[in-house]
Design a protein around this motif. Structure first.
Motif, mmCIF file in Angstrom:
data_model
loop_
_atom_site.group_PDB
_atom_site.id
_atom_site.type_symbol
_atom_site.label_atom_id
_atom_site.label_comp_id
_atom_site.label_asym_id
_atom_site.label_seq_id
_atom_site.Cartn_x
_atom_site.Cartn_y
_atom_site.Cartn_z
ATOM 1 N N ASN A 68 0.712 -0.780 0.164
ATOM 2 C CA ASN A 68 -0.050 -0.351 0.044
ATOM 3 C C ASN A 68 0.886 1.172 0.416
ATOM 4 O OD1 ASN A 68 -2.594 -1.454 -0.367
ATOM 5 N ND2 ASN A 68 -2.003 -1.720 1.952
ATOM 6 N N ASN A 70 2.802 4.317 -1.552
ATOM 7 C CA ASN A 70 3.239 5.141 -3.259
ATOM 8 C C ASN A 70 4.256 5.053 -3.363
ATOM 9 O OD1 ASN A 70 4.327 7.493 -1.235
ATOM 10 N ND2 ASN A 70 2.539 8.672 -1.115
ATOM 11 N N VAL A 71 4.512 5.321 -4.647
ATOM 12 C CA VAL A 71 5.751 6.037 -5.551
ATOM 13 C C VAL A 71 6.803 6.582 -4.576
ATOM 14 C CG1 VAL A 71 7.353 6.436 -7.439
ATOM 15 C CG2 VAL A 71 4.667 5.511 -7.998
ATOM 16 N N GLU A 100 6.878 -2.484 -8.576
ATOM 17 C CA GLU A 100 5.234 -1.872 -7.625
ATOM 18 C C GLU A 100 5.640 -0.732 -7.925
ATOM 19 O OE1 GLU A 100 1.870 -1.486 -6.316
ATOM 20 O OE2 GLU A 100 3.238 -3.464 -6.082
ATOM 21 N N VAL A 101 7.107 0.338 -8.650
ATOM 22 C CA VAL A 101 6.821 1.907 -8.991
ATOM 23 C C VAL A 101 6.239 1.984 -9.722
ATOM 24 C CG1 VAL A 101 8.453 3.554 -9.410
ATOM 25 C CG2 VAL A 101 8.587 3.009 -7.258
ATOM 26 N N LYS A 103 4.861 -0.131 -11.913
ATOM 27 C CA LYS A 103 3.188 -0.769 -12.293
ATOM 28 C C LYS A 103 2.976 0.279 -11.500
ATOM 29 C CE LYS A 103 1.071 -3.600 -9.160
ATOM 30 N NZ LYS A 103 1.105 -4.645 -8.029
ATOM 31 N N GLN A 104 2.862 1.449 -11.356
ATOM 32 C CA GLN A 104 1.931 2.366 -10.378
ATOM 33 C C GLN A 104 1.814 3.895 -11.445
ATOM 34 O OE1 GLN A 104 2.484 3.735 -6.561
ATOM 35 N NE2 GLN A 104 2.379 1.256 -5.522
ATOM 36 N N LYS A 107 0.689 2.244 -15.168
ATOM 37 C CA LYS A 107 -1.021 2.969 -14.341
ATOM 38 C C LYS A 107 -1.540 4.503 -14.674
ATOM 39 C CE LYS A 107 -4.679 1.997 -11.279
ATOM 40 N NZ LYS A 107 -5.596 2.135 -10.233
ATOM 41 N N VAL A 108 -0.640 5.093 -13.993
ATOM 42 C CA VAL A 108 -0.617 6.824 -13.978
ATOM 43 C C VAL A 108 -0.588 7.248 -16.313
ATOM 44 C CG1 VAL A 108 0.416 10.018 -13.481
ATOM 45 C CG2 VAL A 108 -0.178 7.908 -12.107
#
Length: 631
Positions: A68, A70-71, A100-101, A103-104, A107-108
């Motif tokens: 959970n 964030n970047v 994870e970075v 992927k986020q 997405k943006v």
């Protein structure tokens, strides 16, 4: 002692091979393509992760540590991990943070791109800067630099350890040459053994030869230096206890579920076994067989594990090959519309997700398939970019063509020549539909401009027609009176009928919905002319002129042109039939009272009258058209 060394050597080679395999696995797991971080648009190839405890400290899984976040928080954690002394211990955490970075950020990026396209933008023009990607690359560069430095330091340390152990072997070798008392020699020997144990690892390429020399001179010390039996037996007993404990630990390793960790522990046990001195000769073979048996259990588990990993790798390779074949079979030449490209890129995204989900495969074909997969991705993107570049040019050309039509429509929207302008605007609308699409951002705007100009004119024409219809209603009432007058006329002559025809013509046209009155009037006029004594040709010409004048008033030049064309066709048909009758008459022989001859003559007169009347009608139409053509 030689027998134990002989039995130990093959196992040592096997252990060395295993260690090499584990190091290769480690290197493979720690090496991730730099390109996966630097190229956000390309699919990422990641090695499979094998969690192995680096020490007695158990680290929580990355999923638990960084869930959970964030970047910004993840990048902060990544920088913090770079401060860890053991750079190899943070590999799993850094890989999780990197994935994870990405992927986020992806997405943006995709959301921004979709919004850009939905607002009318062209995908090929989309740009969006994400400085976090540069930060992520910098973290990974520093990590790789530290890892490389640590590897070089380990290599340097191992080389120093190698020199130190070679010195220890030389010192043990020299002990057998001393002439001092055993009370002094044996403690020195013990100190060298302790120094050997405390000296760290050496390069794997030197390990086997080093241990052979060490055991040879240790055994030589025991065999050729005269130690008193009490000290020798005490040392044998101590070594026996150590080796029995090593056997016990090796036996317990069969319960270990983590095969990789079990193999690492077994390597350490073998190292301790090699560093432990000899036992009584009659016990050596038995102890070694017990230790080898325990070792075999772990190796069998390792072999089964490797076989399972091999099959898993084969399955992953099969999945990746199938994905490549699926993409390579797509004929990009047939993807020739925006809709088809959207569908094709969705297929590519799904294939990328499946390829990534397949995971890293320790297989000779893995890198080949990865390059093959990257190439087909590049092929897709090159074709897509070329298509949208060409489409952008086509859109621009279409835009210029439609702007030209808008200019023409704007110039005509206030024209007073309603009939001609209406036809021209309808032609412009037809041309508009034939021109291809333009960019979405321009489409609504230029269509509104074009339609507004057309609507402006046609609304004016509609209003004009309404005004004209009101005026024509008065003409209708006047013509109704003239029709009633003609109906009630008991007897008429030519002059009376001609006067009525003139008055009818002077009234003008009636509404289009009430034109039945014209047909009723013409029919009644025909009946009236038939009642008076008048030349048939003249009567027909008068009646036809009245019809044509009505036609001219109500429907204009177009109707007259159609009437002229119709008369010419009828004239051609009548002349052909007349010519045929004349030929038939020339062939017939016999008396003029012949019935067949009479019929031919009758038809001949009828066609001659028809041709003459058609000539008159054509002349009348020509006279009616002449003023309109001049105007």
């Amino acid at each position: 002692m030689e027998e134990e060394n002989k039995d130990l050597q093959p196992q040592t080679e096997q252990d060395s091979g295993t260690a090499t395999t584990q190091q290769a696995d480690k290197d493979s797991a720690e090496t991730a393509p730099e390109e996966a971080v630097e190229n956000a648009d390309a699919p990422e190839e990641q090695p499979a992760k094998v969690k192995v405890a680096d020490s007695l400290t158990v680290r929580p899984a990355p999923e638990e540590l960084y869930a959970n976040m964030n970047v910004e928080a993840l990048l902060k954690e990544g920088k913090k991990l770079l401060g860890e002394e053991n750079v190899f211990a943070v590999k799993a955490q850094l890989e999780y943070i990197r994935d994870e970075v990405k992927k986020q950020l992806d997405k943006v990026l995709n959301e921004k791109k979709e919004a850009f396209i939905n607002e009318g933008g062209n995908e090929i023009d989309f740009e969006y800067n994400q400085p976090e990607r540069d930060t992520l690359r910098e973290i990974y560069r520093e990590y790789r630099a530290k890892r490389k430095a640590r590897q070089e330091a380990i290599q340097k340390e191992q080389e120093a350890n190698l020199d130190r152990k070679k010195d220890i072997i030389e010192e043990i070798k020299a002990l057998a040459q001393r002439e001092e008392s055993l009370g002094e020699t044996f403690p020195a020997f013990r100190a060298l053994q302790e120094a050997w144990k405390n000296t760290g690892p050496v390069p794997k390429s030197e390990m086997n030869e080093l241990y052979r020399n060490y055991h040879f001179y240790v055994e030589a010390f025991y065999d050729y230096v005269q130690i008193n039996r009490e000290l020798r037996d005490l040392d044998f007993k101590k070594n026996k206890e150590i080796k029995e404990k090593l056997i016990e630990k090796a036996d317990k390793l069969s319960e270990e579920t983590d095969v990789i960790n079990a193999m690492r522990t077994l390597q350490k046990l073998h190292k301790q076994w090699k560093e432990t001195g000899p036992v009584e000769r009659e016990l050596r073979e038995d102890l070694w067989e017990k230790f080898s048996a325990a070792t075999k259990v772990i190796h069998d588990k390792r072999d089964a594990f490797e076989e399972e990993r091999k099959q898993e790798a084969e399955d992953r390779i099969a999945v990746k090959a199938k994905i490549c074949e699926l993409l390579e079979d797509i004929d990009l030449d047939k993807v020739n519309s925006h809709k088809l490209w959207q569908k094709t890129m969705k297929t590519l995204d799904e294939a990328n997700a499946k390829y990534k989900a397949a995971g890293y495969a320790k297989h000779p074909d893995n890198d080949t398939l990865w390059e093959r997969f990257r190439e087909v991705n590049r092929k897709f993107h090159r074709a897509k970019n070329a298509f949208y570049k060409e489409m952008k040019q086509v859109h621009q050309e279409n835009l210029e063509a439609k702007k030209a039509l808008i200019e023409k429509a704007e110039a005509l929207k206030d024209s007073e020549d309603f009939k001609e302008t209406a036809n021209t605007l309808k032609k412009l609308q037809s041309d508009w539909r034939k021109i291809g699409p333009v960019a979405r951002k321009d489409s609504d705007k230029i269509w509104h401009q074009f339609r507004s100009a057309c609507d402006h004119f046609f609304n004016r024409m509609k209003d004009r027609h309404k005004e004209r219809e009101v005026a024509l209603e008065g003409n209708l009432e006047e013509k109704k009176k003239l029709l009633e007058e003609l109906k009630t006329l008991e007897s008429a002559d030519k002059n009376m009928l001609m006067d009525l025809l003139k008055r009818w013509k002077d009234v003008g046209p009636v509404p289009a919905s009430q034109r039945e009155i014209e047909f009723e009037w013409n029919k009644l006029v025909d009946v009236s002319f038939e009642k008076i004594d008048m030349n048939k040709m003249e009567s027909s010409a008068i009646r036809y002129r009245a019809k044509v004048e009505t036609m001219k008033q109500s429907e204009g030049m177009d109707k007259l042109q159609k009437e002229q064309q119709f008369l010419r066709q009828k004239m051609d048909e009548a002349r052909r039939e007349l010519s045929q009758l004349e030929e038939n008459m020339a062939r017939v022989t016999g008396s003029s009272d012949n019935p067949f001859m009479k019929e031919i003559k009758k038809n001949l007169r009828h066609r001659e009258e028809q041709v003459a009347l058609l000539k008159v009608k054509l002349q009348i139409v020509k006279e009616m058209m002449s003023p309109l053509q001049k105007g």
